[in-house]
Motif scaffolding. Structure first.
Motif, PDB file in Angstrom:
ATOM      1  N   LEU A   1       0.836  -1.183   0.000  1.00 35.06           N
ATOM      2  CA  LEU A   1       0.000   0.000   0.000  1.00 35.06           C
ATOM      3  C   LEU A   1       0.883   1.250   0.000  1.00 35.06           C
ATOM      4  O   LEU A   1       1.938   1.261   0.633  1.00 35.06           O
ATOM      5  N   GLN A   2       0.386   2.247  -0.671  1.00 34.86           N
ATOM      6  CA  GLN A   2       1.072   3.530  -0.642  1.00 34.86           C
ATOM      7  C   GLN A   2       0.668   4.283   0.620  1.00 34.86           C
ATOM      8  O   GLN A   2      -0.387   4.005   1.211  1.00 34.86           O
ATOM      9  N   LYS A   3       1.479   5.222   1.037  1.00 36.09           N
ATOM     10  CA  LYS A   3       1.168   6.003   2.229  1.00 36.09           C
ATOM     11  C   LYS A   3      -0.185   6.694   2.040  1.00 36.09           C
ATOM     12  O   LYS A   3      -0.443   7.306   1.009  1.00 36.09           O
ATOM     13  N   GLY A   4      -1.067   6.531   3.014  1.00 38.57           N
ATOM     14  CA  GLY A   4      -2.382   7.149   2.968  1.00 38.57           C
ATOM     15  C   GLY A   4      -3.428   6.323   2.225  1.00 38.57           C
ATOM     16  O   GLY A   4      -4.590   6.705   2.171  1.00 38.57           O
ATOM     17  N   GLU A   5      -3.031   5.214   1.661  1.00 40.80           N
ATOM     18  CA  GLU A   5      -3.949   4.368   0.912  1.00 40.80           C
ATOM     19  C   GLU A   5      -4.492   3.271   1.828  1.00 40.80           C
ATOM     20  O   GLU A   5      -3.764   2.707   2.625  1.00 40.80           O
ATOM     21  N   THR A   6      -5.770   2.963   1.678  1.00 42.71           N
ATOM     22  CA  THR A   6      -6.351   1.882   2.476  1.00 42.71           C
ATOM     23  C   THR A   6      -6.424   0.616   1.629  1.00 42.71           C
ATOM     24  O   THR A   6      -6.427   0.673   0.399  1.00 42.71           O
TER      25      THR A   6
END
Length: 40
Positions: A1-6
């Motif tokens: 996951l990318q930062k800030g992605e759920t």
């Protein structure tokens, strides 16, 4: 996951991308473990 992605966002986006490729979706049903689903 990318930062800030759920996880929910990632799964939704990837499934939407898969849905844009009908040949890819059909190919899933050629696998022996699910072949009975598409058998006539």
């Amino acid at each position: 996951l990318q930062k800030g992605e759920t996880l929910q966002e990632r799964v939704h986006d990837q499934l939407a991308d898969i849905g844009k490729h009908p040949a890819l979706v059909r190919s899933f049903f050629k696998h022996p473990s699910v072949a009975y689903i598409s058998a006539s």
